[in-house]
Design a protein around this motif. Structure first.
Motif, PDB file in Angstrom:
ATOM      1  N   ALA A  56       0.832  -1.204   0.000  1.00  0.00           N
ATOM      2  CA  ALA A  56       0.000   0.000   0.000  1.00  0.00           C
ATOM      3  C   ALA A  56       0.869   1.258   0.000  1.00  0.00           C
ATOM      4  O   ALA A  56       2.025   1.244   0.423  1.00  0.00           O
ATOM      5  N   LYS A  57       0.309   2.360  -0.483  1.00  0.00           N
ATOM      6  CA  LYS A  57       1.058   3.605  -0.586  1.00  0.00           C
ATOM      7  C   LYS A  57       1.541   4.100   0.772  1.00  0.00           C
ATOM      8  O   LYS A  57       2.611   4.697   0.878  1.00  0.00           O
ATOM      9  N   ASP A  58       0.730   3.871   1.821  1.00  0.00           N
ATOM     10  CA  ASP A  58       1.142   4.311   3.151  1.00  0.00           C
ATOM     11  C   ASP A  58       2.094   3.312   3.817  1.00  0.00           C
ATOM     12  O   ASP A  58       2.516   3.511   4.964  1.00  0.00           O
ATOM     13  N   LYS A  59       2.417   2.218   3.107  1.00  0.00           N
ATOM     14  CA  LYS A  59       3.349   1.195   3.576  1.00  0.00           C
ATOM     15  C   LYS A  59       2.944   0.592   4.921  1.00  0.00           C
ATOM     16  O   LYS A  59       3.776   0.204   5.728  1.00  0.00           O
ATOM     17  N   ASP A 111      -0.511 -19.837  -3.277  1.00  0.00           N
ATOM     18  CA  ASP A 111      -0.611 -19.261  -1.944  1.00  0.00           C
ATOM     19  C   ASP A 111      -1.096 -17.825  -2.028  1.00  0.00           C
ATOM     20  O   ASP A 111      -1.062 -17.199  -3.093  1.00  0.00           O
ATOM     21  N   ALA A 112      -1.572 -17.333  -0.916  1.00  0.00           N
ATOM     22  CA  ALA A 112      -2.067 -15.959  -0.819  1.00  0.00           C
ATOM     23  C   ALA A 112      -1.716 -15.430   0.563  1.00  0.00           C
ATOM     24  O   ALA A 112      -1.593 -16.196   1.526  1.00  0.00           O
ATOM     25  N   ASN A 113      -1.533 -14.125   0.669  1.00  0.00           N
ATOM     26  CA  ASN A 113      -1.190 -13.542   1.955  1.00  0.00           C
ATOM     27  C   ASN A 113      -1.673 -12.107   2.039  1.00  0.00           C
ATOM     28  O   ASN A 113      -1.876 -11.447   1.023  1.00  0.00           O
ATOM     29  N   PHE A 114      -1.884 -11.650   3.249  1.00  0.00           N
ATOM     30  CA  PHE A 114      -2.043 -10.220   3.506  1.00  0.00           C
ATOM     31  C   PHE A 114      -1.385  -9.904   4.834  1.00  0.00           C
ATOM     32  O   PHE A 114      -1.296 -10.763   5.722  1.00  0.00           O
ATOM     33  N   ARG A 115      -0.912  -8.673   4.936  1.00  0.00           N
ATOM     34  CA  ARG A 115      -0.236  -8.228   6.155  1.00  0.00           C
ATOM     35  C   ARG A 115      -0.676  -6.806   6.448  1.00  0.00           C
ATOM     36  O   ARG A 115      -0.665  -5.959   5.555  1.00  0.00           O
ATOM     37  N   ILE A 116      -1.044  -6.547   7.693  1.00  0.00           N
ATOM     38  CA  ILE A 116      -1.548  -5.227   8.080  1.00  0.00           C
ATOM     39  C   ILE A 116      -0.797  -4.758   9.323  1.00  0.00           C
ATOM     40  O   ILE A 116      -0.772  -5.461  10.339  1.00  0.00           O
ATOM     41  N   LYS A 117      -0.195  -3.605   9.230  1.00  0.00           N
ATOM     42  CA  LYS A 117       0.449  -2.991  10.400  1.00  0.00           C
ATOM     43  C   LYS A 117      -0.640  -2.257  11.167  1.00  0.00           C
ATOM     44  O   LYS A 117      -1.090  -1.179  10.769  1.00  0.00           O
ATOM     45  N   THR A 118      -1.113  -2.844  12.245  1.00  0.00           N
ATOM     46  CA  THR A 118      -2.265  -2.320  12.976  1.00  0.00           C
ATOM     47  C   THR A 118      -1.922  -1.116  13.843  1.00  0.00           C
ATOM     48  O   THR A 118      -2.803  -0.356  14.233  1.00  0.00           O
TER      49      THR A 118
END
Length: 750
Positions: free
Chosen positions: A252-255, A291-298
Motif C-alpha cells: 500500500a502507498k502508506d506502507k 498461496d495468498a497472503n495479507f499483512r496489516i500494520k495495525t
C-alpha cells in the motif's frame, strides 16, 4: 581608605569561599573490582564534576553545601546515584557500578539451537544461504541437513535428528504447529517440504533443549517466522525445465499493509525423460501450488499476518516386486492439501506484549497399491493379498496459541500462555476383496507454559521454563521442566548448558491402542561452546539423551499393533561446526561433523540396537565462491555419512516374538553437488529488475548410494533401497520485478 576596605572584604570572602569548598576524590570500579576509566562523575544539577582516569580515580572541588546527589554514568553500566552531605571538608568515596545488560553486549542463550535469520547474533545460516546451498534444492530442510545433528536419510521424508525418528521433529510457523509440512509419503522415497523458503525471514533449528513454548517433539524443533511487510510492490517469474511459477506482492502507498498471491506448476516429465528413474512412472509427478497472503500494520508495534497455501499433486509408478518374480508392485497417489495461518502481535502498555496465532490444515490422500502381472493387469496372489489395498484418508488439524510477554529489567523477559491442538483423522482402508474398514481418530491436546529469560549480567543469563500438557486420546498429563544457562567467556565466545524433559503423544498409526499407552519421554543434557566474530563461527556441542516410554509393538490379527510403552533408548555424541567468510575474499565455506552413539529398544526391535536411520559419523562441507566481475556464484556441497545398520526383523508365530533374521551395514554415503548462480544484466532500462540463472547437479560423481534393504515376505530375498536416480539436474531462470536483490547476493558473499 575605601580602596583598602574593599580589598580586605574581597580577600575575606575569597578565603571564606576556599574554606567552604569540598574536595571529592574516589575510585570507580565494577562488580569484580576492576577499574572503570572514562566514567562521568558529577553533582546533580550542577557543573561540578570530573571524569575517571585510566585507573578509575577522580577528583574535583565544589562550593555546594548541604545534601547533594552524586551521579555516576559509564557506557555499559547502569547509572549510579548516591546522596552526600557537603560541609566543606574533603570526602572520599568508592563507587561500584553494575553492568547494564544490553542486547549488543549480552550473552546469547543458544545451547542446542541454530539460527538461520539475518537479525540474531547466533546466526549460522541466513535465507540466501538456504536457497544457494548446492545440495538443498531450495528446500529449508535440505539446507538444515548440512548442519550437525541431522542425519542423511533419503528413503523417508522428514528430519532425523540425533538418534530420533522423523516423527520426533516438529515444525512451527509463526508459533503454531504445522501438520503435513512435507508432501505425502512415497514408498522408499524422501519427499520435500511444501513451503517456499522465501516466505520466511527467520529459521531456528533446535537439535535439542528447545524452549518451553513448544512441545510434542522428542528430538528437535524447526521454528519458522514468516516475513512482515515487503520493501515495495514487486512481481516474480520463474521458468525451469520442470515447471513455471509466478507471483505478485502489492504494498500500500502508506506502507502499512500489503497483499500477495503466487502460483507454481511442476511437471517432472522432461527431467524423467533425460534422467533414468529406478521406478517406471505411469503417472509422471505433477504439482499445482498456490498461496495468498495479507499483512496489516495495525499500529506502530502491531502486526496482523495471514498466509494461505493450497496444493494438489498426482503420481503413479510400478517397480519389480521382490515378493513375486515377474510381477510389479504398483503405487498411485493423489493428494490435496490446504493450510491457513493467521497471527497477530502487539506491544501493550507497561512492557507487555501479546502474540496470538491460529492455523488450520486440511489434507486428503487417495492411495492405491496392488500387484500387477506382466500384462499390466491387477492380480491377487495368495499370501500377498495385503499388497492390494486402497486408502482414502481425510484429516483436519486446528492449532491455537496465546502468548503474553512482560519485559522485566534490562533484557529479562517473562512469557506465559497456552496452546490448543485439535486433530480429526478419518482413514478408510479397502482390502483386496472389497471390504472397507473405517476408522476415526479425534485428539485434543491442550498445554500451558511459562518461561523467563533472566539476565543477571551481560556475561550470565538463564532461561527457565516449564510446560504442562493434557492429551485426550491417552487421557494423560505431563509436566516438562526446561533450563538453559549461558556464560560469556570473552568478547565473542560463550559456554552454554541445557537440560530439559520433552514429551510426545504416541504416533497416530498406533492409535487408538488396544492397551493403555503413555507419553513418550526424552531427557536432554547439552553442553556447548560457541565463538562468533568477524564473519567466523565456531560451535562445539556434546549431548546425551535418554528415552523412556517408547512404543513397543506386537502382531495381532495379521497387523502390527502397539501393546505397551515400555520401550527405551539413549543417544550421545558431539557436534562440530565451523564457518569462515573472512579468510578468503568472496569465499564462504562451512564444515559440520556429528558423532552419534545410539541404541533403542522400541517398535518391533527384539532388543536395544542401533536404529536403521542412524549413522555413527556424518559430515558436510559447503563451499561458496562469488566472482564479482562475472556476477556469478559457484556453490559446492559434499556430504558423507558412515554406513547405517539394516535388519530383517520377522515375527515368529511359534514363539510369538520378533527376532532378527538378517542384519548388516550399508556402504558409506557420499554425495557431491554443484550449482552455479549467474546474475545477468538481462534488462537494460528502467526499474529494479533482478534475474538469476540457476544450474545445479546433485551427486555429480554418480556415487552409489544405499539407504537400506527391503526383504521379501518370506525373507529369502533382499534388495537395496537406492535413490530414484543417481543424479538430478536442474536448470532455471528466476526474475523479480520491483526489487533488485543483486546487491543482497553480492554483499552476502563479501
Amino acid at each position: 581608605m575605601q580602596m583598602r576596605l574593599l580589598l580586605s572584604s574581597f580577600i575575606f570572602f575569597f578565603c571564606q569561599t576556599l574554606l567552604a569548598q569540598t574536595t571529592l576524590t574516589g575510585i570507580v570500579k565494577d562488580a569484580k573490582q576492576n577499574a572503570i576509566p572514562g566514567a562521568s562523575i558529577s553533582l546533580k544539577e550542577t557543573y561540578d564534576g570530573a571524569t575517571s582516569d585510566s585507573t578509575g580515580r577522580f577528583s574535583f572541588k565544589s562550593t555546594e553545601k548541604g545534601e547533594q546527589v552524586l551521579v555516576v554514568t559509564a557506557i555499559g553500566y547502569k547509572p549510579f546515584e548516591q546522596k552526600l552531605l557537603l560541609q566543606g571538608s574533603n570526602q572520599q568515596v568508592t563507587i561500584t557500578l553494575k553492568e547494564d545488560v544490553t542486547e549488543l553486549k549480552a550473552v546469547v542463550i543458544s545451547a542446542g539451537a541454530f539460527e538461520a535469520s539475518d537479525r540474531k547474533k547466533t546466526t549460522v545460516l541466513n535465507p540466501i544461504d538456504i536457497v544457494t546451498t548446492a545440495s538443498a534444492n531450495a528446500d529449508v530442510t535440505g539446507a538444515l541437513k548440512t548442519l550437525p545433528g541431522a542425519q542423511q536419510v533419503g528413503e523417508s521424508e522428514g528430519l532425523f535428528v540425533r538418534g530420533g525418528t522423523a516423527a520426533e521433529t516438529k515444525t512451527f510457523i509463526d508459533g503454531t504447529l504445522v501438520n503435513n509440512f512435507f508432501y505425502s509419503s512415497i514408498p522408499n522415497v524422501a519427499t520435500r517440504g511444501r513451503f517456499n523458503p522465501f516466505i520466511f525471514k527467520g529459521t531456528v533449528f533446535s537439535t535439542g533443549g528447545y524452549s518451553a513454548l513448544y512441545g510434542q517433539a522428542l528430538s528437535s524443533a524447526v521454528i519458522l517466522e514468516s516475513i512482515d511487510l515487503p520493501e515495495q510492490s514487486s512481481a516474480n517469474l520463474g521458468v525451469s525445465v520442470i515447471g513455471l511459477s509466478g507471483g505478485y506482492q502489492q504494498l500500500a502507498k502508506d506502507k502499512r499493509s500489503s497483499w500477495g498471491v503466487s502460483y507454481g506448476y511442476t511437471n517432472l516429465w522432461l527431467a524423467f525423460k533425460a534422467i533414468k528413474q529406478r521406478q517406471d512412472f505411469s503417472q509422471i509427478p505433477i504439482y499445482h501450488t498456490a498461496d495468498a497472503n495479507f499483512r496489516i500494520k495495525t499500529s506502530r508495534t502491531g502486526m496482523l499476518k495471514y498466509y494461505g497455501y493450497f496444493s494438489t499433486n498426482k503420481l503413479g509408478f510400478t517397480e519389480p516386486s521382490i515378493d513375486t518374480l515377474g510381477f510389479n508392485d504398483a503405487f498411485r497417489l493423489s493428494n490435496f492439501n490446504m493450510y491457513h495461518n493467521l497471527s497477530y502481535k502487539e506491544s501493550l502498555n507497561n512492557g507487555w506484549k501479546i502474540i496470538v496465532g491460529t492455523s488450520f490444515t486440511n489434507n486428503k490422500d487417495d492411495i492405491e497399491g496392488y500387484l500387477q502381472n506382466g500384462e499390466d493387469k491387477k492380480v491377487v496372489v495368495e499370501e500377498l493379498e495385503r499388497k492390494n489395498f486402497a486408502l482414502d484418508s481425510k484429516s483436519s488439524f486446528v492449532n491455537g496459541r496465546l502468548v503474553l510477554e512482560k519485559k522485566l529489567q534490562g533484557l529479562s523477559m517473562l512469557r506465559f500462555g497456552g496452546e490448543y491442538n485439535y486433530s480429526n483423522e478419518k482413514p478408510i482402508i479397502t482390502t483386496y476383496n472389497g471390504a472397507a474398514y473405517k476408522n476415526s481418530l479425534v485428539q485434543n491436546v491442550s498445554a500451558a507454559f511459562a518461561e523467563s529469560d533472566i539476565y543477571i549480567t551481560n556475561n550470565m543469563a538463564a532461561k527457565i521454563g516449564t510446560r504442562a500438557e493434557y492429551a485426550s486420546v491417552i487421557d494423560k498429563i505431563n509436566i516438562a521442566p526446561r533450563v538453559s544457562l549461558a556464560y560469556k567467556l570473552g568478547t565473542n565466545s560463550q559456554a552454554s548448558v541445557a537440560y530439559g524433559i520433552f514429551y510426545q503423544n504416541p504416533e497416530n498409526r498406533y492409535l487408538p491402542a488396544i492397551t493403555d499407552l503413555q507419553f513418550a519421554k526424552a531427557t536432554h543434557y547439552i553442553a556447548q561452546y560457541q565463538k562468533i566474530a568477524s564473519d567466523r563461527t565456531l560451535r562445539a556441542e556434546v549431548f546425551y539423551k535418554k528415552y523412556d516410554n517408547l512404543i513397543k509393538t506386537d502382531y495381532r490379527n495379521n497387523r502390527e499393533v502397539a501393546i505397551n510403552s515400555k520401550g527405551y533408548g539413549e543417544a550421545s555424541g558431539f557436534d562440530f561446526f565451523w564457518r569462515d567468510k573472512k579468510t578468503f575474499k568472496q569465499f564462504d565455506y562451512w564444515i559440520s561433523y556429528s558423532y552419534l552413539d545410539t541404541k533403542r529398544d522400541f517398535i518391533n526391535y527384539p532388543q536395544a540396537i542401533q536404529p536403521s536411520f542412524a549413522a555413527r559419523h556424518t559430515g558436510s562441507l559447503v563451499v561458496k565462491k562469488f566472482v564479482s566481475k562475472l556476477k556469478t556464484q559457484f556453490n559446492g556441497s559434499y556430504t558423507y555419512a558412515s554406513g547405517r545398520p539394516y535388519y530383517n526383523i520377522s515375527y515368529d508365530n511359534t514363539t510369538s516374538k520378533f527376532s532378527i533374521m538378517d542384519q548388516g551395514r550399508t556402504i558409506d554415503y557420499n554425495s557431491l553437488s554443484l550449482s552455479v548462480n549467474y546474475l545477468p544484466n538481462v534488462f537494460k532500462q528502467g526499474g529494479n529488475k533482478f534475474t538469476v540463472l540457476v544450474f545445479s547437479i546433485n551427486n555429480v560423481l554418480n556415487s552409489k548410494q544405499v539407504y537400506g534393504y527391503k526383504y521379501s515376505y518370506n525373507g529369502y530375498r533382499k534388495e537395496a533401497i537406492t535413490p530414484s536416480s543417481k543424479m538430478f539436474v536442474f536448470i532455471g531462470a528466476f526474475i523479480s520485478f520491483g526489487v533488485d536483490r543483486t546487491q543482497d547476493v553480492i554483499n552476502n558473499n563479501l
